[in-house]
Design a protein around this motif. Structure first.
Motif, PDB file in Angstrom:
ATOM      1  N   GLU A  41       0.841  -1.200   0.000  1.00 58.66           N
ATOM      2  CA  GLU A  41       0.000   0.000   0.000  1.00 58.66           C
ATOM      3  C   GLU A  41       0.876   1.250   0.000  1.00 58.66           C
ATOM      4  N   ARG A  42       0.324   2.352  -0.541  1.00 60.21           N
ATOM      5  CA  ARG A  42       1.031   3.637  -0.579  1.00 60.21           C
ATOM      6  C   ARG A  42       0.251   4.668   0.220  1.00 60.21           C
ATOM      7  N   ARG A  43       0.960   5.400   1.062  1.00 62.27           N
ATOM      8  CA  ARG A  43       0.352   6.469   1.844  1.00 62.27           C
ATOM      9  C   ARG A  43       1.379   7.576   2.041  1.00 62.27           C
ATOM     10  N   GLY A  89      -3.503   1.715   8.633  1.00 64.58           N
ATOM     11  CA  GLY A  89      -4.453   0.768   9.210  1.00 64.58           C
ATOM     12  C   GLY A  89      -3.804  -0.536   9.618  1.00 64.58           C
ATOM     13  N   LEU A  90      -2.593  -0.440  10.179  1.00 67.38           N
ATOM     14  CA  LEU A  90      -1.827  -1.624  10.577  1.00 67.38           C
ATOM     15  C   LEU A  90      -1.573  -1.622  12.072  1.00 67.38           C
ATOM     16  N   GLU A  91      -1.280  -2.804  12.586  1.00 66.01           N
ATOM     17  CA  GLU A  91      -0.876  -2.946  13.973  1.00 66.01           C
ATOM     18  C   GLU A  91       0.171  -4.042  14.074  1.00 66.01           C
ATOM     19  N   VAL A  92       0.846  -4.087  15.205  1.00 62.78           N
ATOM     20  CA  VAL A  92       1.872  -5.092  15.444  1.00 62.78           C
ATOM     21  C   VAL A  92       1.197  -6.372  15.933  1.00 62.78           C
ATOM     22  N   VAL A 134       2.704 -11.855  18.633  1.00 63.36           N
ATOM     23  CA  VAL A 134       2.959 -13.299  18.634  1.00 63.36           C
ATOM     24  C   VAL A 134       3.863 -13.679  17.475  1.00 63.36           C
ATOM     25  N   ARG A 135       3.550 -13.160  16.297  1.00 62.46           N
ATOM     26  CA  ARG A 135       4.327 -13.494  15.097  1.00 62.46           C
ATOM     27  C   ARG A 135       5.503 -12.541  14.853  1.00 62.46           C
ATOM     28  N   GLY A 136       5.482 -11.383  15.528  1.00 61.65           N
ATOM     29  CA  GLY A 136       6.540 -10.403  15.304  1.00 61.65           C
ATOM     30  C   GLY A 136       6.454  -9.779  13.927  1.00 61.65           C
ATOM     31  N   THR A 137       5.218  -9.527  13.461  1.00 62.80           N
ATOM     32  CA  THR A 137       4.991  -8.948  12.135  1.00 62.80           C
ATOM     33  C   THR A 137       3.942  -7.843  12.240  1.00 62.80           C
ATOM     34  N   LEU A 138       3.687  -7.225  11.108  1.00 56.82           N
ATOM     35  CA  LEU A 138       2.584  -6.268  11.014  1.00 56.82           C
ATOM     36  C   LEU A 138       1.369  -6.988  10.446  1.00 56.82           C
ATOM     37  N   LYS A 139       0.183  -6.525  10.817  1.00 62.13           N
ATOM     38  CA  LYS A 139      -1.048  -7.086  10.276  1.00 62.13           C
ATOM     39  C   LYS A 139      -2.072  -5.968  10.183  1.00 62.13           C
ATOM     40  N   GLU A 140      -3.108  -6.218   9.385  1.00 63.65           N
ATOM     41  CA  GLU A 140      -4.180  -5.244   9.270  1.00 63.65           C
ATOM     42  C   GLU A 140      -4.872  -5.104  10.616  1.00 63.65           C
ATOM     43  N   ALA A 141      -5.152  -3.879  11.006  1.00 66.16           N
ATOM     44  CA  ALA A 141      -5.804  -3.632  12.277  1.00 66.16           C
ATOM     45  C   ALA A 141      -7.312  -3.753  12.124  1.00 66.16           C
ATOM     46  N   GLU A 142      -7.966  -4.146  13.195  1.00 61.28           N
ATOM     47  CA  GLU A 142      -9.413  -4.088  13.226  1.00 61.28           C
ATOM     48  C   GLU A 142      -9.777  -2.638  13.483  1.00 61.28           C
ATOM     49  N   LEU A 143     -10.398  -2.003  12.502  1.00 66.29           N
ATOM     50  CA  LEU A 143     -10.679  -0.571  12.585  1.00 66.29           C
ATOM     51  C   LEU A 143     -12.029  -0.347  13.233  1.00 66.29           C
TER      52      LEU A 143
END
Length: 118
Positions: free
Chosen positions: A74-76, A100-103, A106-115
């Motif tokens: 994604e681009r922002r 719209g991401l969060e840490v 558990v996996r040590g990655t970024l993921k889409e956040a529940e908005l």
């Protein structure tokens, strides 16, 4: 949990076709993103103002502006601090919120956040 390393594309919003890929860390304790001045200047990104920040046991002043980031496809456009040569490239919380991401600790990655709407 340690730092989450990420590869992120950096571009000038006025010339979005030229992207430089850099490696940095996600820091949920940092408000703004930090990119080294030499990278920003090579892209033609100009500071908009100078701000004072609490850091390193005292205060420092740094230029701030806006930069384009490419993260997870994604681009922002996000606020950016013009970092010094010794500064680590950091993706801060403002950028994560804009994307719209969060840490995922558990996996040590970024993921889409529940908005949340409200």
């Amino acid at each position: 949990m340690g730092f989450i390393k990420v590869k992120v594309g950096v571009f000038n919003p006025a010339a979005p076709e030229h992207v430089v890929e850099v490696e940095g860390v996600v820091d949920t304790g940092a408000i703004y993103t930090v990119v080294r001045r030499d990278v920003l200047e090579s892209l033609g990104v100009k500071p908009l103002r100078r701000r004072r920040f609490k850091a390193f046991g005292g205060y420092v002043e740094r230029d701030v502006g806006e930069v384009g980031l490419v993260l997870m496809g994604e681009r922002r456009v996000v606020p950016v601090i013009f970092g010094e040569a010794e500064d680590v490239i950091v993706v801060g919380m403002t950028a994560l919120e804009i994307f719209g991401l969060e840490v995922d600790p558990v996996r040590g990655t970024l993921k889409e956040a529940e908005l949340l709407l409200l």
